[in-house]
Each structure stands twice: as C-alpha cells, then as structure tokens.
Write a protein that holds these residues in place. Structure first.
Motif, short mmCIF file in Angstrom:
data_model
loop_
_atom_site.label_atom_id
_atom_site.label_comp_id
_atom_site.label_asym_id
_atom_site.label_seq_id
_atom_site.Cartn_x
_atom_site.Cartn_y
_atom_site.Cartn_z
N HIS A 55 -4.76 -17.66 -20.52
CA HIS A 55 -3.53 -18.38 -20.17
C HIS A 55 -3.43 -18.64 -18.67
CE1 HIS A 55 0.60 -19.70 -20.19
NE2 HIS A 55 0.92 -18.74 -19.34
N HIS A 56 -3.69 -17.62 -17.87
CA HIS A 56 -3.53 -17.76 -16.42
C HIS A 56 -4.49 -18.82 -15.87
CE1 HIS A 56 -2.93 -15.38 -12.38
NE2 HIS A 56 -2.45 -16.60 -12.33
N CYS A 57 -5.74 -18.75 -16.29
CA CYS A 57 -6.74 -19.74 -15.84
C CYS A 57 -6.38 -21.13 -16.34
CB CYS A 57 -8.13 -19.34 -16.33
SG CYS A 57 -9.45 -20.44 -15.77
N ALA A 58 -5.83 -21.22 -17.55
CA ALA A 58 -5.43 -22.52 -18.08
C ALA A 58 -4.32 -23.14 -17.21
CB ALA A 58 -4.97 -22.39 -19.52
N LEU A 59 -3.43 -22.29 -16.70
CA LEU A 59 -2.41 -22.79 -15.76
C LEU A 59 -3.06 -23.30 -14.49
CD1 LEU A 59 0.34 -20.01 -16.07
CD2 LEU A 59 0.50 -22.33 -16.94
N TRP A 60 -4.04 -22.54 -13.99
CA TRP A 60 -4.74 -22.97 -12.77
C TRP A 60 -5.34 -24.37 -12.98
CZ3 TRP A 60 -8.12 -17.98 -11.56
CH2 TRP A 60 -7.29 -16.94 -11.16
N CYS A 61 -6.05 -24.53 -14.07
CA CYS A 61 -6.75 -25.80 -14.30
C CYS A 61 -5.77 -26.95 -14.55
CB CYS A 61 -7.73 -25.66 -15.46
SG CYS A 61 -9.21 -24.71 -15.02
N ALA A 62 -4.70 -26.68 -15.29
CA ALA A 62 -3.72 -27.74 -15.54
C ALA A 62 -3.05 -28.17 -14.24
CB ALA A 62 -2.68 -27.26 -16.55
N ALA A 63 -2.74 -27.19 -13.39
CA ALA A 63 -2.13 -27.53 -12.10
C ALA A 63 -3.11 -28.31 -11.24
CB ALA A 63 -1.70 -26.26 -11.38
N GLY A 64 -4.40 -28.04 -11.41
CA GLY A 64 -5.42 -28.75 -10.63
C GLY A 64 -5.75 -30.13 -11.18
N GLY A 65 -5.18 -30.46 -12.34
CA GLY A 65 -5.39 -31.80 -12.88
C GLY A 65 -6.51 -31.92 -13.90
N VAL A 66 -7.05 -30.79 -14.34
CA VAL A 66 -8.00 -30.84 -15.45
C VAL A 66 -7.21 -31.21 -16.71
CG1 VAL A 66 -9.55 -29.47 -16.90
CG2 VAL A 66 -9.52 -29.12 -14.42
N PRO A 67 -7.69 -32.16 -17.51
CA PRO A 67 -6.90 -32.58 -18.66
C PRO A 67 -6.60 -31.44 -19.63
CG PRO A 67 -8.82 -33.99 -18.40
CD PRO A 67 -8.96 -32.87 -17.41
N LEU A 81 -3.28 -37.45 -22.94
CA LEU A 81 -3.13 -38.44 -21.85
C LEU A 81 -1.68 -38.75 -21.53
CD1 LEU A 81 -6.00 -40.93 -22.80
CD2 LEU A 81 -6.06 -39.02 -21.20
N GLY A 82 -0.75 -38.00 -22.14
CA GLY A 82 0.65 -38.22 -21.82
C GLY A 82 1.54 -37.47 -22.78
N GLU A 83 2.78 -37.26 -22.35
CA GLU A 83 3.74 -36.56 -23.19
C GLU A 83 5.11 -37.19 -23.03
OE1 GLU A 83 5.35 -33.00 -21.88
OE2 GLU A 83 5.94 -32.26 -23.84
N GLY A 84 5.68 -37.64 -24.14
CA GLY A 84 7.02 -38.21 -24.12
C GLY A 84 7.12 -39.40 -23.19
N ASP A 85 8.25 -39.47 -22.49
CA ASP A 85 8.44 -40.57 -21.56
C ASP A 85 7.64 -40.35 -20.27
OD1 ASP A 85 10.19 -41.77 -23.32
OD2 ASP A 85 11.93 -40.71 -22.49
N ASP A 86 7.16 -39.12 -20.11
CA ASP A 86 6.41 -38.80 -18.90
C ASP A 86 4.95 -39.17 -19.12
OD1 ASP A 86 5.19 -37.73 -16.69
OD2 ASP A 86 6.41 -35.92 -16.70
N THR A 87 4.51 -40.20 -18.44
CA THR A 87 3.13 -40.65 -18.63
C THR A 87 2.19 -39.99 -17.64
OG1 THR A 87 3.39 -42.51 -17.13
CG2 THR A 87 3.91 -42.89 -19.45
N THR A 88 2.70 -39.02 -16.91
CA THR A 88 1.89 -38.39 -15.87
C THR A 88 1.12 -37.22 -16.46
OG1 THR A 88 3.71 -36.98 -15.21
CG2 THR A 88 3.48 -39.07 -14.05
N SER A 89 0.06 -37.53 -17.16
CA SER A 89 -0.64 -36.49 -17.90
C SER A 89 -1.29 -35.44 -17.00
CB SER A 89 -1.72 -37.11 -18.77
OG SER A 89 -2.71 -37.70 -17.96
N VAL A 90 -1.54 -35.79 -15.76
CA VAL A 90 -2.17 -34.82 -14.88
C VAL A 90 -1.22 -33.66 -14.59
CG1 VAL A 90 -3.09 -34.46 -12.54
CG2 VAL A 90 -3.75 -36.47 -13.85
N ILE A 119 -1.64 -39.17 -27.20
CA ILE A 119 -0.44 -39.39 -26.40
C ILE A 119 0.71 -38.79 -27.21
CG2 ILE A 119 1.13 -41.09 -25.41
CD1 ILE A 119 -1.31 -42.89 -24.98
N ILE A 120 1.26 -37.72 -26.71
CA ILE A 120 2.29 -36.98 -27.44
C ILE A 120 3.64 -37.68 -27.26
CG2 ILE A 120 3.55 -34.79 -27.59
CD1 ILE A 120 0.96 -33.40 -26.62
N ALA A 121 4.27 -38.01 -28.40
CA ALA A 121 5.61 -38.61 -28.33
C ALA A 121 6.67 -37.51 -28.27
CB ALA A 121 5.84 -39.50 -29.55
#
Lengths: 152, 183
Positions: A55-67, A81-90, A119-121
C-alpha cells in the motif's frame, strides 16, 4: 456467396483491430494496483505488490504519476485513465486515496493493442483493503515499512 | 515472513537509476524485459482511445504514451527515477515524434514501456526531470535531500499515511507489526 464476403469483411475488421480501441460500458470489481510494480516484477512476484504489503509503495507511485491499474478477479489489468468528472488520471484524488482498495466501479472499458484501459464513471462500492498481504510479506519494499515514532 | 525486495536490491536499483546513460538503455532486470528504442508520436492516452481532441496532452494531468508509425499505442508508465511516472518526461514533446531509450516489461500478455531518455532532433534528454519538478511544485530545493527522497516528503502521501497508516488499514496494524518485528 454471402459467407465468404462476410468472412472477408470480418478478417478486414479484425486486421484493423490494432488501430482502433473497442469500447464498452462495464461494471468491474477489482483491486486498485500500482501498475508498474505489478507488471514489472521490480518488487518480486506480482502477489507481493497487492494489498496491504504494498500500500505505501503504491501511494508513492501514484503520487509520482505511475498509472493506477484495476486488477479484476479474472486476472485482467486495466490502466485507469480517469475517474468521474476528474480527467486528471495522473493525480485524481479518488484514485490516489483508494490505492490497494477493492472497489466496484462503473465505467468505460477499452481494449487496444493487447492492453485494457478504463475510464471510471463512478465508484459503486469501496471495500477498503481486505487483502492483508503484510501478514505474509511484511512491507514491500522493506523501505516502505512502518517506522517507529521519533522520540521527542 | 518472506522478503522479496531486500535492501541490497533496492540499493542496486538506485545505482542503476543514478548511472543510466543518456544514450543507451540499461537493464533493470525486470520481468520479460526487452531493451529497445521506441519511436513514435507522443500522445494523450485518454484522447487516443476515446477520440477526444486535445492539443495539450492534458497539461501534465493525463497519462501519455507513444503511437508508432504503424498506429500501435504503447503505454509509457515509468521514468528513470524512483517511484516516478513518465508523463512528466513526455509532456514537453506532446504531438512530436521522438525516440525513447528504454525497455519493455510486463507479463500475462501486457507490455508497458519504461523510458530512460528521450531523443529529439536536437538533443538526448535523460528521463529524470520529474523529481526536480516535484521539488519546485512543493517548495523544496531540487538538489536538496528532500528531493532525493521526495516520496517521504510528498504532502499527499504524508496525509494518507497519517490517516490510514502504512498498511492502509489503520495505525493499530502498523503498531502491531512494529512490535512483532522490533529488533
């Protein structure tokens, strides 16, 4: 004579598959994963990169922009590649905070060139992190393990 | 308890990341690894698969990839720095044809690309700009110690750990694990 024509059309469409993404509306249940660590083996076997242990490493990578990926029960991996109205998947907050969670989502799934994309609605259900892999693996990597609180 | 990622391996990976040449990709000993250049146009992955139009590649907020001359879409998901993605490295080249130095990895039929350098017409740029940008965005010195371990200083990560703990299931689990594994 219609069958060969249809077969030729099907073959043509099949041959174009590498150039076009197929799109479908889906409901999927799975674990939000760190796609690089899961697919690359950099942390060892794929199972070690799931659940609490990673979990901790997954947070690191998500914050770093790994998909962020979604791993479903049939072993399919979807790059999100996206979630809801927020298209900023990074950096989408919902994806970041739910790393390692088992979630059920509604969205659009795409397949292209052997990869699955999502793309998650809407997140329909969040079961938290039921996969307590830390009991078997500890922390993966070890550098991400809990640290004693600093003494005053 | 098995440990599949001992400190020596982390150290070795760190050495590889620090010494990667700008002109040739270096092995990371990844699953089904294939060191190979990748040439194509930098594209916004979301726009590419949905048909949405974009001129800016999401201004740094979208996942980016490479579309080859044959039309094949390759996700580029990792740069050459610890725990950092690749979009930050590709964004300056949005819509342009580049050649990446790096490697493919993956399993179960999935193939993704790790970029170690970006070759343009005029220069070869190491894919190591992400952390410096993180430092600037978060008020740290890009050459400082916080940048070297950016993942321990990122405010969103710190907030998530403060809320749910390292294992993500509450601080009690972290404390119990620490007690059990205390030297």
């Amino acid at each position: 004579m219609k069958i060969p024509v249809i077969a030729m059309m099907a073959a043509f469409i099949w041959s174009q598959g590498a150039l076009a993404a197929t799109d479908s509306t889906v409901t999927l249940e799975g674990e939000l994963i760190d796609s690089f660590c899961y697919l690359s083996g950099v942390m060892g076997g794929p199972d070690a990169t799931l659940g609490t242990a990673h979990h901790h490493c997954a947070l690191w990578c998500a914050a770093g922009g790994v998909p962020v990926g979604l791993l479903t029960g049939d072993g399919k991996v979807y790059l999100v590649l996206g979630e809801g109205d927020d298209t900023t998947s990074v950096t989408a907050p919902g994806l970041f905070e739910n790393q390692s969670h088992r979630i059920t989502v509604e969205g659009r799934a795409f397949e292209r060139d052997g990869m699955n994309y999502l793309i998650i609605a809407k997140v329909l259900k969040d079961a938290g992190i039921p996969n307590h892999t830390y009991e078997d693996y500890g922390s993966i990597p070890e550098a991400a393990a809990p640290r004693p609180a600093a003494k005053p | 308890m098995s440990n599949q990622f001992p400190p020596i391996r982390l150290f070795a990976l760190g050495l590889v990341l620090m010494t990667s040449s700008a002109n040739a990709a270096t092995s990371w000993n990844l699953t089904d690894e294939e060191i190979a250049p990748l040439t194509g146009t930098v594209v916004d992955m979301r726009a590419e698969i949905t048909g949405e139009t974009t001129q800016t590649c999401g201004a740094g907020k979208h996942q980016l990839g490479i579309k080859t001359a044959e039309g094949k879409l390759i996700p580029v998901i990792k740069n050459a720095q610890p725990f950092f993605g690749a979009s930050v490295e590709l964004l300056p080249h949005c819509g342009k044809v580049v050649t990446l130095d790096g490697l493919y990895t993956g399993h179960s039929g999935y193939r993704v690309y790790v970029v170690q350098a970006v070759q343009t017409e005029s220069a070869t740029i190491k894919a190591t700009t992400g952390v410096a940008q993180w430092a600037v965005n978060n008020g740290f010195d890009p050459a400082g110690k916080e940048a070297r371990t950016w993942y321990r200083h990122d405010p969103r990560i710190k907030a998530a750990i403060a809320k749910d703990g390292v294992f993500g299931i509450g601080h009690e689990a972290d404390e119990a694990w620490l007690k059990e594994n205390a030297e």
